[in-house]
Design a protein around this motif. Structure first.
Motif, PDB file in Angstrom:
ATOM      1  N   ALA A   1       0.865  -1.183   0.000  1.00  0.00           N
ATOM      2  CA  ALA A   1       0.000   0.000   0.000  1.00  0.00           C
ATOM      3  C   ALA A   1       0.899   1.229   0.000  1.00  0.00           C
ATOM      4  CB  ALA A   1      -0.905  -0.001   1.226  1.00  0.00           C
ATOM      5  N   VAL A   2       0.667   2.107  -0.963  1.00  0.00           N
ATOM      6  CA  VAL A   2       1.443   3.339  -1.076  1.00  0.00           C
ATOM      7  C   VAL A   2       0.476   4.526  -1.111  1.00  0.00           C
ATOM      8  CG1 VAL A   2       3.379   2.227  -2.262  1.00  0.00           C
ATOM      9  CG2 VAL A   2       1.541   3.242  -3.608  1.00  0.00           C
ATOM     10  N   GLN A   3       1.018   5.707  -0.813  1.00  0.00           N
ATOM     11  CA  GLN A   3       0.196   6.914  -0.799  1.00  0.00           C
ATOM     12  C   GLN A   3       0.958   8.046  -1.460  1.00  0.00           C
ATOM     13  OE1 GLN A   3      -0.815   8.277   3.142  1.00  0.00           O
ATOM     14  NE2 GLN A   3      -2.636   9.314   2.385  1.00  0.00           N
ATOM     15  N   SER A   4       0.222   8.891  -2.199  1.00  0.00           N
ATOM     16  CA  SER A   4       0.865  10.047  -2.818  1.00  0.00           C
ATOM     17  C   SER A   4       0.918  11.192  -1.816  1.00  0.00           C
ATOM     18  CB  SER A   4       0.104  10.476  -4.083  1.00  0.00           C
ATOM     19  OG  SER A   4      -1.179  10.957  -3.751  1.00  0.00           O
ATOM     20  N   LEU A   5       2.062  11.846  -1.787  1.00  0.00           N
ATOM     21  CA  LEU A   5       2.238  13.013  -0.942  1.00  0.00           C
ATOM     22  C   LEU A   5       3.234  13.963  -1.577  1.00  0.00           C
ATOM     23  CD1 LEU A   5       5.061  12.155   0.884  1.00  0.00           C
ATOM     24  CD2 LEU A   5       3.321  10.757   1.886  1.00  0.00           C
ATOM     25  N   ARG A   6       3.260  15.169  -1.062  1.00  0.00           N
ATOM     26  CA  ARG A   6       4.111  16.197  -1.636  1.00  0.00           C
ATOM     27  C   ARG A   6       5.514  16.091  -1.046  1.00  0.00           C
ATOM     28  NH1 ARG A   6       2.497  19.094  -5.369  1.00  0.00           N
ATOM     29  NH2 ARG A   6       0.330  18.840  -4.780  1.00  0.00           N
ATOM     30  N   ASP A   7       6.513  16.004  -1.917  1.00  0.00           N
ATOM     31  CA  ASP A   7       7.917  15.984  -1.489  1.00  0.00           C
ATOM     32  C   ASP A   7       8.268  17.384  -0.984  1.00  0.00           C
ATOM     33  OD1 ASP A   7      10.751  16.240  -1.441  1.00  0.00           O
ATOM     34  OD2 ASP A   7      10.922  14.550  -2.810  1.00  0.00           O
ATOM     35  N   PRO A   8       8.725  17.495   0.264  1.00  0.00           N
ATOM     36  CA  PRO A   8       9.008  18.827   0.804  1.00  0.00           C
ATOM     37  C   PRO A   8      10.151  19.555   0.082  1.00  0.00           C
ATOM     38  CG  PRO A   8       9.610  17.121   2.394  1.00  0.00           C
ATOM     39  CD  PRO A   8       8.947  16.439   1.233  1.00  0.00           C
ATOM     40  N   ARG A   9      11.062  18.803  -0.510  1.00  0.00           N
ATOM     41  CA  ARG A   9      12.187  19.444  -1.201  1.00  0.00           C
ATOM     42  C   ARG A   9      11.816  19.946  -2.585  1.00  0.00           C
ATOM     43  NH1 ARG A   9      16.461  14.982  -0.949  1.00  0.00           N
ATOM     44  NH2 ARG A   9      14.623  13.753  -0.540  1.00  0.00           N
ATOM     45  N   SER A  10      11.111  19.124  -3.352  1.00  0.00           N
ATOM     46  CA  SER A  10      10.825  19.498  -4.737  1.00  0.00           C
ATOM     47  C   SER A  10       9.424  20.085  -4.923  1.00  0.00           C
ATOM     48  CB  SER A  10      10.967  18.279  -5.647  1.00  0.00           C
ATOM     49  OG  SER A  10       9.931  17.348  -5.381  1.00  0.00           O
ATOM     50  N   GLY A  11       8.517  19.791  -3.997  1.00  0.00           N
ATOM     51  CA  GLY A  11       7.141  20.245  -4.134  1.00  0.00           C
ATOM     52  C   GLY A  11       6.307  19.368  -5.060  1.00  0.00           C
ATOM     53  N   LEU A  12       6.907  18.325  -5.627  1.00  0.00           N
ATOM     54  CA  LEU A  12       6.204  17.425  -6.539  1.00  0.00           C
ATOM     55  C   LEU A  12       5.519  16.308  -5.765  1.00  0.00           C
ATOM     56  CD1 LEU A  12       8.978  17.043  -9.258  1.00  0.00           C
ATOM     57  CD2 LEU A  12       6.944  18.507  -9.357  1.00  0.00           C
ATOM     58  N   LEU A  13       4.455  15.751  -6.353  1.00  0.00           N
ATOM     59  CA  LEU A  13       3.816  14.583  -5.753  1.00  0.00           C
ATOM     60  C   LEU A  13       4.691  13.362  -5.993  1.00  0.00           C
ATOM     61  CD1 LEU A  13       0.003  14.831  -6.550  1.00  0.00           C
ATOM     62  CD2 LEU A  13       1.149  15.172  -4.379  1.00  0.00           C
ATOM     63  N   VAL A  14       4.853  12.548  -4.965  1.00  0.00           N
ATOM     64  CA  VAL A  14       5.625  11.312  -5.037  1.00  0.00           C
ATOM     65  C   VAL A  14       4.838  10.225  -4.308  1.00  0.00           C
ATOM     66  CG1 VAL A  14       7.870  12.453  -5.187  1.00  0.00           C
ATOM     67  CG2 VAL A  14       6.928  11.904  -2.948  1.00  0.00           C
ATOM     68  N   LEU A  15       5.196   8.986  -4.544  1.00  0.00           N
ATOM     69  CA  LEU A  15       4.595   7.872  -3.813  1.00  0.00           C
ATOM     70  C   LEU A  15       5.556   7.397  -2.738  1.00  0.00           C
ATOM     71  CD1 LEU A  15       2.952   5.650  -6.569  1.00  0.00           C
ATOM     72  CD2 LEU A  15       1.891   7.384  -5.142  1.00  0.00           C
ATOM     73  N   ARG A  16       4.999   7.056  -1.587  1.00  0.00           N
ATOM     74  CA  ARG A  16       5.767   6.492  -0.485  1.00  0.00           C
ATOM     75  C   ARG A  16       4.954   5.351   0.113  1.00  0.00           C
ATOM     76  NH1 ARG A  16       9.409   8.889  -2.608  1.00  0.00           N
ATOM     77  NH2 ARG A  16      10.383  10.774  -1.850  1.00  0.00           N
ATOM     78  N   PRO A  17       5.629   4.307   0.641  1.00  0.00           N
ATOM     79  CA  PRO A  17       4.895   3.211   1.288  1.00  0.00           C
ATOM     80  C   PRO A  17       4.195   3.718   2.555  1.00  0.00           C
ATOM     81  CG  PRO A  17       7.271   2.755   1.223  1.00  0.00           C
ATOM     82  CD  PRO A  17       7.063   4.096   0.643  1.00  0.00           C
ATOM     83  N   MET A  18       3.018   3.194   2.794  1.00  0.00           N
ATOM     84  CA  MET A  18       2.314   3.517   4.033  1.00  0.00           C
ATOM     85  C   MET A  18       3.009   2.764   5.165  1.00  0.00           C
ATOM     86  SD  MET A  18      -1.586   3.554   2.612  1.00  0.00           S
ATOM     87  CE  MET A  18      -2.278   4.407   4.031  1.00  0.00           C
ATOM     88  N   SER A  19       3.049   3.352   6.341  1.00  0.00           N
ATOM     89  CA  SER A  19       3.787   2.745   7.458  1.00  0.00           C
ATOM     90  C   SER A  19       3.125   1.453   7.924  1.00  0.00           C
ATOM     91  CB  SER A  19       3.917   3.733   8.610  1.00  0.00           C
ATOM     92  OG  SER A  19       2.665   4.068   9.108  1.00  0.00           O
TER      93      SER A  19
END
Length: 96
Positions: free
Chosen positions: A8-26
């Motif tokens: 399961a992954v979720q899209s969120l905003r990368d604080p460095r680039s400001g772009l949406l990225v996917l990261r695994p849910m904890s």
């Protein structure tokens, strides 16, 4: 060699680039900061906070830090928050 598994992954905003990225849910054995390499359509066609169920494998084929790789041709399921939580709960139960 790593095998593909459901993650399961979720899209969120990368604080460095400001772009949406996917990261695994904890709660799945992957740090929520781990990068996810996938087709750009997942971050272009869906709003921030969208949860997905993908087939991913851990790799470091680029010689850097390990990351999750999602093949662009595999099916992806969009999850509601409730479905994502149910998947994570099931994952936790299977690990006990």
């Amino acid at each position: 060699m790593s095998v593909y598994r459901e993650v399961a992954v979720q899209s969120l905003r990368d604080p460095r680039s400001g772009l949406l990225v996917l990261r695994p849910m904890s709660g799945q054995g992957f740090p929520p900061t781990m990068k996810v390499s996938c087709g750009r359509q997942l971050v272009l066609d869906y709003p921030e906070g969208t949860c997905f169920l993908v087939q991913a494998k851990m790799t470091d084929r680029l010689g850097g830090e390990p990351y999750l790789y999602v093949w662009h041709g595999d099916p992806v399921t969009v999850l509601t928050k409730t479905q994502a939580e149910a998947f994570l709960q099931q994952y936790r139960r299977l690990r006990l």
